[in-house]
Design an enzyme around this catalytic site. Structure first.
Site: not given
Ligand code: PLP
Length: 385
Positions: A51, A104, A176, A201
């Site tokens: 961990r 998001y 992000d 992604k």
């Molecule tokens: C721009 C963006 N940030 C964060 C996330 C969250 O990521 P995760 O689905 O890997 O938890 C997403 C998910 O679609 C996203 O598109």
């Protein structure tokens, strides 16, 4: 000749990806272990319990740190686990966070429905408007959280300017960077303090694993993020670390092709008579095209377009064959989705209205198939409207 720093693709393929010293294995091994044998009390090879740390994870963290020009990187079990880790490390009761108003949907869901219960305050601001951003800053603002371009409206925020505003009040800027990947946008070089990705992604790129990363700039970030991996335990498994190590090796070539296909699909959609509007920062008349050229080195492959109504969106999405109808983005395959009922359902009708997200909008994450096949597929699907 002056020694040149290795380029992006070389770093992606070699940093942290050195052959395994014990066997010569060209790929980093998946260290499937929960613990490590110790020679005697307190004498070990730097690994005690999985961990806390795992060699496959260490390699991935070295790799992602170099790709984002960061001092350190810390991986978590999903993008949302990475967002959670930032809030656990850097916010306490009474603190305030400013969040871009069309990020998001899962991010405001976490903030409003989980973290607000712990006495943390959140404001949602159009961070593309620097005056609004400045006005929203409070004495207790600790973090400014932005996504650029935004999901799914493709609105950009000026990273350099927002970093300056945050820093004058001693707040930190987190970006992000999931949509652009470090290949097209490097927020830390523009003044941001931390970068977050859903590695699910483009970094993984093959739609076969979940993950998240925080790339950070300061020693106290590294200390706190490593501590929260150990204390809260939302770490990325060695197998999923390995999938991302495998994925990033082709990040540069994938992003180049995503970008080429993105341009072709955006142009096609714009000319199509059934499409009312196309949101894509690569168009020279996109209101922030100049900013896009300044802070990104490509336009990526995320495109949102207006079909006119929920019914039209439904009709066309039922017909796609090469494009796959599904949530997520950034994979080699083209994914097409309906933000209002999928990724942004949690915002509610009023929340979507406030940011201008309509029921007729369709978002496409253009993959790396043959552009002609994607265009033919979209053409036949749009004929259903
Ligand atoms: C721009 C963006 N940030 C964060 C996330 C969250 O990521 P995760 O689905 O890997 O938890 C997403 C998910 O679609 C996203 O598109």
């Amino acid at each position: 000749m002056k020694k040149k720093n290795p380029g992006f693709a070389t770093r992606a393929i070699h940093v942290g990806q050195e052959p395994d010293p014990s066997t010569g294995s060209v790929t980093v091994p998946i260290f499937a272990t929960s613990t490590y044998v110790q020679e005697e009390l307190g004498k070990h090879k730097g690994y005690e319990y999985a961990r806390v740390s795992n060699p496959t994870r260490t390699r991935l963290e070295q790799n992602l740190a170099t790709l984002e020009s960061a001092a350190s990187a810390h991986v978590f079990s999903s993008g949302m686990a990475a967002v959670t880790a930032v809030t656990q490390c850097f916010l306490k009761q009474g603190d305030h966070l400013i969040c871009g108003h069309n990020v998001y949907g899962g991010v405001p869901r976490l903030f409003n429905q989980v973290l607000a219960q712990y006495g943390i305050e959140f404001s949602y601001v159009d961070t593309s408007d620097l005056d609004a951003m400045e006005k929203a800053m409070r004495w207790n603002t600790r973090i400014v959280w932005i996504e650029t371009p935004t999901n799914p409206l493709m609105v950009l925020t000026d990273i350099k300017e927002v970093a300056k505003i945050a820093h004058t009040r001693k707040a930190e800027l987190v970006v992000d960077n999931t949509f652009m990947s470090p290949y097209f946008q490097r927020p830390l070089e523009l003044g941001a303090d931390m970068v977050m990705h859903s590695t699910t992604k483009f970094l993984n790129g093959h739609s076969d694993g979940m993950g998240g990363v925080i790339a950070a700039t300061k020693p106290h970030h590294a200390e706190k993020l490593a501590f929260i991996q150990k204390a809260a335990g939302a770490i990325l498994s060695p197998f999923e670390c390995w999938l991302v190590l495998r994925g990033v090796k082709s990040l540069e070539v994938r992003m180049i092709k995503h970008d080429q296909n993105g341009r072709a699909v955006a142009d096609f959609l714009r000319k199509h008579k059934k499409v009312k509007e196309v949101l894509y920062p690569g168009f020279s008349d996109h209101p922030q095209h100049e900013l896009a050229r300044r802070q990104m080195s490509g336009f990526g492959s995320m495109i949102t377009f207006e079909t006119g109504s929920l019914n039209n969106a439904k009709k066309m999405l039922r017909k796609v064959r090469v494009c796959s109808l599904g949530e997520s983005l950034g994979g080699v395959e083209t994914l097409i989705s309906h933000p209002a009922t999928m990724t942004h359902a949690a915002l509610g009708e009023e929340g979507r209205k406030q940011i201008g997200l309509t029921d007729g909008m369709v978002r496409i994450s253009v993959g790396i198939e043959d552009a002609d096949d994607l265009i033919a597929d979209l053409d036949q699907a749009l004929a259903a409207i």
